[in-house]
Design a protein around this motif. Structure first.
Motif, mmCIF file in Angstrom:
data_model
loop_
_atom_site.group_PDB
_atom_site.id
_atom_site.type_symbol
_atom_site.label_atom_id
_atom_site.label_comp_id
_atom_site.label_asym_id
_atom_site.label_seq_id
_atom_site.Cartn_x
_atom_site.Cartn_y
_atom_site.Cartn_z
ATOM 1 N N ASP B 72 0.919 -0.463 0.132
ATOM 2 C CA ASP B 72 -0.354 0.107 0.194
ATOM 3 C C ASP B 72 0.812 1.494 0.236
ATOM 4 O O ASP B 72 1.526 1.545 0.833
ATOM 5 C CB ASP B 72 -0.976 0.235 0.939
ATOM 6 N N LEU B 73 0.560 1.998 -1.063
ATOM 7 C CA LEU B 73 1.554 3.041 -1.186
ATOM 8 C C LEU B 73 1.780 3.971 0.368
ATOM 9 O O LEU B 73 2.464 4.455 0.274
ATOM 10 C CB LEU B 73 0.716 3.669 -1.893
ATOM 11 N N LYS B 74 0.172 4.733 0.098
ATOM 12 C CA LYS B 74 -0.075 5.191 1.383
ATOM 13 C C LYS B 74 0.345 5.294 2.535
ATOM 14 O O LYS B 74 0.738 5.782 3.142
ATOM 15 C CB LYS B 74 -1.534 5.416 1.949
ATOM 16 N N SER B 75 0.616 3.522 2.998
ATOM 17 C CA SER B 75 1.716 2.932 3.938
ATOM 18 C C SER B 75 2.622 3.181 3.855
ATOM 19 O O SER B 75 4.128 3.554 5.432
ATOM 20 C CB SER B 75 0.656 2.465 5.163
ATOM 21 N N ALA B 76 3.368 2.928 2.892
ATOM 22 C CA ALA B 76 5.293 2.711 2.392
ATOM 23 C C ALA B 76 5.757 4.046 3.190
ATOM 24 O O ALA B 76 5.616 5.353 2.585
ATOM 25 C CB ALA B 76 5.204 1.949 0.667
ATOM 26 N N VAL B 77 7.287 3.757 3.135
ATOM 27 C CA VAL B 77 7.885 4.940 3.162
ATOM 28 C C VAL B 77 8.497 5.028 1.294
ATOM 29 O O VAL B 77 8.708 4.364 1.191
ATOM 30 C CB VAL B 77 9.165 4.095 3.187
ATOM 31 N N VAL B 78 7.681 6.397 1.028
ATOM 32 C CA VAL B 78 8.571 6.531 -0.232
ATOM 33 C C VAL B 78 10.000 7.834 -0.674
ATOM 34 O O VAL B 78 9.617 8.605 0.398
ATOM 35 C CB VAL B 78 7.249 6.789 -1.146
ATOM 36 N N GLY B 79 11.040 6.722 -1.397
ATOM 37 C CA GLY B 79 12.030 8.323 -1.350
ATOM 38 C C GLY B 79 11.496 8.307 -2.681
ATOM 39 O O GLY B 79 11.901 8.499 -3.760
ATOM 40 N N PHE B 80 12.157 9.801 -2.684
ATOM 41 C CA PHE B 80 12.399 10.292 -3.531
ATOM 42 C C PHE B 80 14.436 11.314 -3.500
ATOM 43 O O PHE B 80 14.019 11.954 -2.488
ATOM 44 C CB PHE B 80 11.573 11.994 -4.384
ATOM 45 N N SER B 81 14.629 11.043 -4.667
ATOM 46 C CA SER B 81 15.997 11.301 -4.275
ATOM 47 C C SER B 81 16.432 12.494 -6.048
ATOM 48 O O SER B 81 16.123 11.887 -7.134
ATOM 49 C CB SER B 81 17.284 9.999 -4.759
ATOM 50 N N GLN B 82 16.260 13.892 -5.154
ATOM 51 C CA GLN B 82 16.815 15.013 -6.348
ATOM 52 C C GLN B 82 17.703 15.221 -6.632
ATOM 53 O O GLN B 82 18.852 14.528 -5.813
ATOM 54 C CB GLN B 82 15.675 16.502 -5.656
ATOM 55 N N ALA B 131 18.250 1.753 3.457
ATOM 56 C CA ALA B 131 18.366 1.805 4.093
ATOM 57 C C ALA B 131 17.459 2.257 5.482
ATOM 58 O O ALA B 131 16.640 1.365 6.349
ATOM 59 C CB ALA B 131 19.515 2.670 5.188
ATOM 60 N N GLN B 132 17.050 3.322 5.366
ATOM 61 C CA GLN B 132 15.015 3.827 5.881
ATOM 62 C C GLN B 132 14.257 2.665 5.594
ATOM 63 O O GLN B 132 12.927 3.248 6.314
ATOM 64 C CB GLN B 132 14.984 5.707 5.422
ATOM 65 N N GLY B 133 14.247 1.679 4.724
ATOM 66 C CA GLY B 133 12.650 0.869 4.232
ATOM 67 C C GLY B 133 12.241 1.463 3.363
ATOM 68 O O GLY B 133 10.995 1.087 2.851
ATOM 69 N N ALA B 134 12.139 2.282 2.291
ATOM 70 C CA ALA B 134 11.576 2.988 1.196
ATOM 71 C C ALA B 134 11.444 1.599 0.730
ATOM 72 O O ALA B 134 12.005 0.378 -0.036
ATOM 73 C CB ALA B 134 12.783 3.964 0.546
ATOM 74 N N ARG B 135 10.246 1.606 0.091
ATOM 75 C CA ARG B 135 9.705 0.661 -0.740
ATOM 76 C C ARG B 135 9.425 1.026 -2.373
ATOM 77 O O ARG B 135 8.896 0.134 -3.352
ATOM 78 C CB ARG B 135 8.625 0.238 -0.675
ATOM 79 N N LEU B 136 9.304 2.058 -2.395
ATOM 80 C CA LEU B 136 9.642 2.752 -4.196
ATOM 81 C C LEU B 136 10.147 4.074 -3.822
ATOM 82 O O LEU B 136 10.486 5.083 -3.011
ATOM 83 C CB LEU B 136 8.061 3.044 -3.855
ATOM 84 N N LEU B 137 10.669 3.765 -4.622
ATOM 85 C CA LEU B 137 11.828 4.679 -5.190
ATOM 86 C C LEU B 137 12.088 5.751 -6.522
ATOM 87 O O LEU B 137 11.448 5.222 -7.315
ATOM 88 C CB LEU B 137 13.373 4.227 -5.219
ATOM 89 N N VAL B 138 11.540 7.518 -5.891
ATOM 90 C CA VAL B 138 11.600 8.850 -7.927
ATOM 91 C C VAL B 138 12.723 8.736 -7.505
ATOM 92 O O VAL B 138 13.158 9.567 -6.176
ATOM 93 C CB VAL B 138 10.499 9.383 -7.672
#
Lengths: 321, 363
Positions: B72-82, B131-138
């Motif tokens: 579930d995207l809502k509760s997952a850790v999502v990472g964005f690397s600019q 390492a922070q547990g991201a489930r999706l990376l942008v």
């Protein structure tokens, strides 16, 4: 001893040539490059073109004047480019009060940065390259935090500073010329100037002879910071936008280059004001020549490196002293 | 010993001065009146749209093919690397779009990093996100190459990676999931079309190149030149110099240009900042709007306003608002639907005809 005597005559001639090249090489180079452009570059002999070159070189000249003083004391000021950016952000932040207060605040910020660097060098005993490197990084960061994004400027007073002129000579160029004259006078004719050169020549002796070395050093960095801020104000006025992100990037290198090829040794003890201006002009003409002939500007960097090495070689061979 | 005590005495003094300086700096600031207040333009209209059909033909990817697990995207850790500092309009709009869309979708654990234009930092940033547990990376990659260590780590944990605006040289639907971005080569071709139109098919054109050694620069240059060559042999490219994507360099190079090549008819700037620098230079040289035709790429507000003022002829958009498309692609993928391995977005075009009305769409 015998060897030294035997090698004396040719050695002396070589030293003489190098000494001459050190003093006048930069003038000859500027003249040669001017001549080349007059002959080979279309539309080069044109008042508008000369104006363009002088306007573009003016901020570098102003920064390099301060740098020459600092290098004269055997120091270095790496923070100048970031101080330009800080000045740009100050102009943006305080332009609401009008152009004069904004410019004064920007100059004060430059002087304050110089004071921090100068205090670290003179009173804390930090090496100039380390103290001003910290400022290079930190002050750029501060400028970016204050104004995170390029901001356009529309205040007519400030824009006039960047694009106005008297009798065809832009204000920017007049200011750079006036500062050059003042700096040349200070270095050659004032006690302050002679004392600075003395510190660069031999700091211990200066201290022992009772010169206020620490205060003088502080003053030199304050002057450098103020001049850099002034250059930042002029560059901002010319760009018609405050851009702390990219304004003044690598300016410290341009300024140091101008000073060194102008005949001021990095080891201090001598300051060449006009030479510094010529050094900046040489770099400007070099860049202009490449752009006008549509050659890649990367070549300019390679040629600049060669010129720096030549200048350092000429300066290093003053063993006859 | 005395020197040591000197240090102790003066170091705090210097620090205090520095802090005082910083505080004074922002204390009583008063900026110029800001005319360019961000009008609340139609967010829907600003959004990116994928080119149809489905971002062009090509392979698709499903959750099963990728080998991941639904979450579930809502509760997952999502990472964005600019990749770059948010100091230019493109990066500001890009990061804002990702953050806004995440907030809109109720994704509460969005972690955002910024590599400040240092590639090694970006690698470390992404590893930190993993390492922070991201489930999706942008990821908005700074470079296309050198991603192997990160990709290996992500693949081991089956973390889908969506790259935006620049590609990663690796295997889609495996090493990473998919790429969403503009076609820079196509942008160059479209800029050429606008230049051909503005010049009536003949004249002399100068190019203000972007930063050297950058694939955006290369593609925008090649696209422009190829199109000119095939469609308007009467247009001669007589000058090309880098202005490093900055306004200051755009101004300086253009000042030299108008002196040495007074017969120039058009300037193609590979981004808006250089184009606006060129405008400042032309104003300084006493030119009138339209004397020299300028076409550029990006679609920032300043540039679109310059079309309205007559200084620019056209601007090809490079839309930075990746948020909605990135998260809808991820959502579709997680629900088991096939998604394209490459999503090319549709970029707008700002011309004299539409600039005034579409000012709100610019970023």
């Amino acid at each position: 001893m015998a060897e030294a005597v035997a090698g004396r005559r040719p050695g002396l001639d070589r030293a003489r040539v190098l000494a001459w090249a050190r003093e006048y090489g930069v003038y000859v180079s500027v003249l040669a490059l001017l001549l080349f452009n007059v002959v080979f570059t279309p539309n080069f002999v044109d008042p508008g073109n000369f104006r363009t070159q002088l306007v573009q070189v003016a901020p570098i000249v102003i920064v390099a004047l301060g740098m020459a003083l600092v290098i004269g004391t055997e120091g270095i000021d790496l923070s100048v480019g970031s101080v330009m950016a800080l000045a740009a952000s100050m102009v943006v932040l305080y332009l609401g009060y009008g152009p004069v207060p904004a410019v004064l605040v920007a100059l004060a910020a430059g002087a304050a940065t110089g004071a921090v660097g100068g205090a670290l060098v003179a009173y804390v005993g930090v090496q100039p390259i380390v103290a001003t490197l910290a400022l290079l990084v930190g002050v750029r960061g501060l400028a970016n935090v204050l104004v995170p994004q390029l901001k356009e400027i529309s205040n007519p007073g400030l824009l006039a500073l960047g694009s106005g002129s008297v009798a065809g000579v832009p204000y920017v160029v007049l200011i750079a010329a006036a500062l050059t004259a003042v700096m040349a006078f200070v270095v050659r004719r004032t006690t302050f100037g002679r004392r600075i050169v003395a510190i660069g020549g031999n700091r211990t002796a200066s201290e022992l002879s009772g010169l206020p070395v620490k205060r003088l050093l502080l003053a030199v960095y304050v002057i450098s910071g103020t001049l850099a801020a002034g250059a930042g104000v002029l560059a901002t006025a010319r760009l018609q936008a405050g851009d702390p992100t990219s304004l003044g990037l690598f300016m410290e290198l341009s300024a140091i280059t101008a000073v060194v090829i102008g005949g001021t040794p990095l080891s201090g003890g001598r300051i060449r004001v006009l030479g510094t201006v010529m050094g900046a002009l040489l770099m400007q003409l070099l860049q202009a020549t490449l752009i006008k002939h549509d050659l890649p500007q990367s070549w300019a960097q390679i040629v600049q490196a060669a010129i720096i090495l030549a200048a350092v070689y000429a300066a290093g061979n003053r063993g006859a002293r | 010993m005395s020197k040591q005590s000197g240090r102790c005495r003066h170091l705090p003094l210097a620090a205090v001065t520095a802090v005082a300086l910083a505080l004074a700096a922002s204390g009583c600031a008063k900026t110029e009146d800001d005319a360019s207040s961000q009008s609340g333009a139609d967010a829907q209209a600003q959004q990116q749209v994928a080119q149809s059909p489905a971002g062009g033909a090509g392979a698709t990817c499903t959750l099963r093919q990728f080998g991941g697990q639904k979450f579930d995207l809502k509760s997952a850790v999502v990472g964005f690397s600019q990749s770059e500092k948010e100091a230019n309009p493109f990066r500001i709009a890009e990061t804002k779009s990702i953050k806004d869309e995440a907030a809109k979708l109720g994704i509460t654990k969005l972690r955002v990093t910024n590599a400040q234009s240092q590639f090694s930092k970006q690698i470390a940033d992404v590893q930190q996100l993993i390492a922070q547990g991201a489930r999706l990376l942008v990821i908005a990659p700074l470079n296309s190459d050198g991603w192997e260590p990160v990709l290996r780590q992500a693949a081991a944990k089956k973390i889908p990676i969506i790259t935006v605006d620049r590609k990663i040289n690796a295997r889609p639907c495996g090493d990473y999931l998919t790429f969403i971005g503009s076609d820079f080569y196509q942008q160059g071709r479209r800029a050429a079309d606008q230049m051909i139109k503005a010049l009536g098919g003949k004249g002399k054109v100068a190019i203000l190149l972007g930063a050297p050694g950058n694939n955006v620069t290369t593609d925008r240059t090649n696209g422009f030149k190829d199109r000119i060559k095939e469609k308007a042999p009467g247009i001669q490219i007589s000058f090309e110099q880098t202005a490093e994507f900055t306004r200051e360099k755009g101004q300086q190079v253009t000042e030299q240009l108008v002196q040495s090549n007074p017969d120039i008819d058009g300037i193609y700037a590979e981004n808006d900042e250089m184009a606006l620098g060129a405008v400042t230079a032309l104003k300084g040289a006493g030119k009138q709007p339209g004397d020299i035709k300028i076409v550029s790429i990006d679609g920032t507000r300043g540039a679109v306003r310059a079309i309205v003022d007559g200084w620019l002829q056209a601007v090809i958009e490079s839309n930075p608002r990746f948020g909605p498309l990135a998260f809808s692609t991820a959502q579709k993928f997680l629900e088991g639907h096939p998604i394209p391995e490459k999503v090319v977005i549709q970029d707008r075009e700002y011309t004299k005809e539409n600039a005034e009305d579409s000012l709100g769409l610019a970023y």
